[in-house]
Enzyme design. Sequence first.
Site, PDB file in Angstrom:
ATOM      1  N   GLN A 188      -4.571  -2.306  10.235  1.00  0.00           N
ATOM      2  CA  GLN A 188      -4.497  -2.896   9.587  1.00  0.00           C
ATOM      3  C   GLN A 188      -4.318  -4.296  10.471  1.00  0.00           C
ATOM      4  O   GLN A 188      -5.035  -4.302  11.634  1.00  0.00           O
ATOM      5  CB  GLN A 188      -2.846  -3.138   9.312  1.00  0.00           C
ATOM      6  CG  GLN A 188      -2.864  -4.162   7.750  1.00  0.00           C
ATOM      7  CD  GLN A 188      -3.103  -4.387   6.862  1.00  0.00           C
ATOM      8  OE1 GLN A 188      -3.335  -3.387   6.322  1.00  0.00           O
ATOM      9  NE2 GLN A 188      -3.539  -6.278   6.757  1.00  0.00           N
ATOM     10  N   ASP A 237     -11.883   1.934   4.608  1.00  0.00           N
ATOM     11  CA  ASP A 237     -11.982  -0.428   4.531  1.00  0.00           C
ATOM     12  C   ASP A 237     -13.633  -0.129   4.376  1.00  0.00           C
ATOM     13  O   ASP A 237     -13.509  -1.544   3.396  1.00  0.00           O
ATOM     14  CB  ASP A 237     -11.004  -0.318   5.493  1.00  0.00           C
ATOM     15  CG  ASP A 237      -9.531  -1.171   5.841  1.00  0.00           C
ATOM     16  OD1 ASP A 237      -9.418  -1.106   4.289  1.00  0.00           O
ATOM     17  OD2 ASP A 237      -9.119  -0.801   6.999  1.00  0.00           O
ATOM     18  N   LYS A 277       0.478  -1.447   0.241  1.00  0.00           N
ATOM     19  CA  LYS A 277      -0.303  -0.036  -0.094  1.00  0.00           C
ATOM     20  C   LYS A 277       0.782   1.744   0.159  1.00  0.00           C
ATOM     21  O   LYS A 277       0.220   1.803  -1.106  1.00  0.00           O
ATOM     22  CB  LYS A 277      -1.153   0.071   1.011  1.00  0.00           C
ATOM     23  CG  LYS A 277      -2.004  -0.919   0.966  1.00  0.00           C
ATOM     24  CD  LYS A 277      -2.536  -1.675   2.231  1.00  0.00           C
ATOM     25  CE  LYS A 277      -3.905  -1.828   2.260  1.00  0.00           C
ATOM     26  NZ  LYS A 277      -4.742  -2.565   3.659  1.00  0.00           N
TER      27      LYS A 277
END
Length: 286
Positions: free
Chosen positions: A97, A120, A53
């Site tokens: 994460q 997300d 990312k």
Amino acid sequence: MTATILDGTKVAKRADQVFQETVQELKQHQIIPGLAVILVGDNPASAVYVRNKQRRAEKIGLNYQLFHLPVTVSQDELLELIQRLNQDPQVDGLMVQMPLPAQIDAMVVMNTIAPEKDVDGFSIANVGRLWSGMFGNFPGTPRGIMRLLHEYQVPIAGQHAVVIGRSDIVGKPMAALLLRENATVTIAHSHTRDLRSLTRQADILVVAVGQAGLISGADIKPGAVVVDVGMNRNEAGKLVGDIDFPSVAQVAKMVTPVPGGVGPMTITGLLEQVVTLAQRRVEQND
């Protein structure tokens, strides 16, 4: 019939070029899209995802910030950092994460992130917006898959789409996005009876269960579009998906490879969301 390959790597590269141009335009408004990522602990797989990312985010010119916390961090300390980033006007997108260590409640964490920064799309607010047809932030993998289908001009409206898997990360949001574009959607899962009878009806088949070789060419409708979200290691250690690629490619019209199909598009979906949020910041300033 030999299927056309839905090449996520190529589409992701083209998308990055578009994002770079958009970021340059945003800079003319004194805005640099900002993405903050929180990594807790030293999970090797998580470290790889975060590194990928970061590489792509910096390539397109995002202001990328990584906050790497020890595995022993308390939930209160993590929530305090999230609240601080919620208030930071330079942060357009914020993500934590997964997975998280046992002392931290992932649901509390996801719903502490401000919905407008939850790139997300895991918060209850964004899940509600997704299923209500509203603007919101949605999970990167389904969003990336939709972009891939659009790039290859796959018809969606009126098509029968079958999604195998009902996870909150892929299966459910994938079904919702297909439904938003007027597909007729069936969700199949571990309790579905006669799975093959469903898969053979699918114009668009999305397989996201984490079981190597679950679907073969005999299980699909000739001319179907097959999207393989699986990431598995076979006995030889090779990375494979949830479908038997050689047999499916002989029957399908289009199919994603593993690797190089959905994987790159997951990060594309995330980056697209951050850039879109920065564009909305310009609109609000105007």
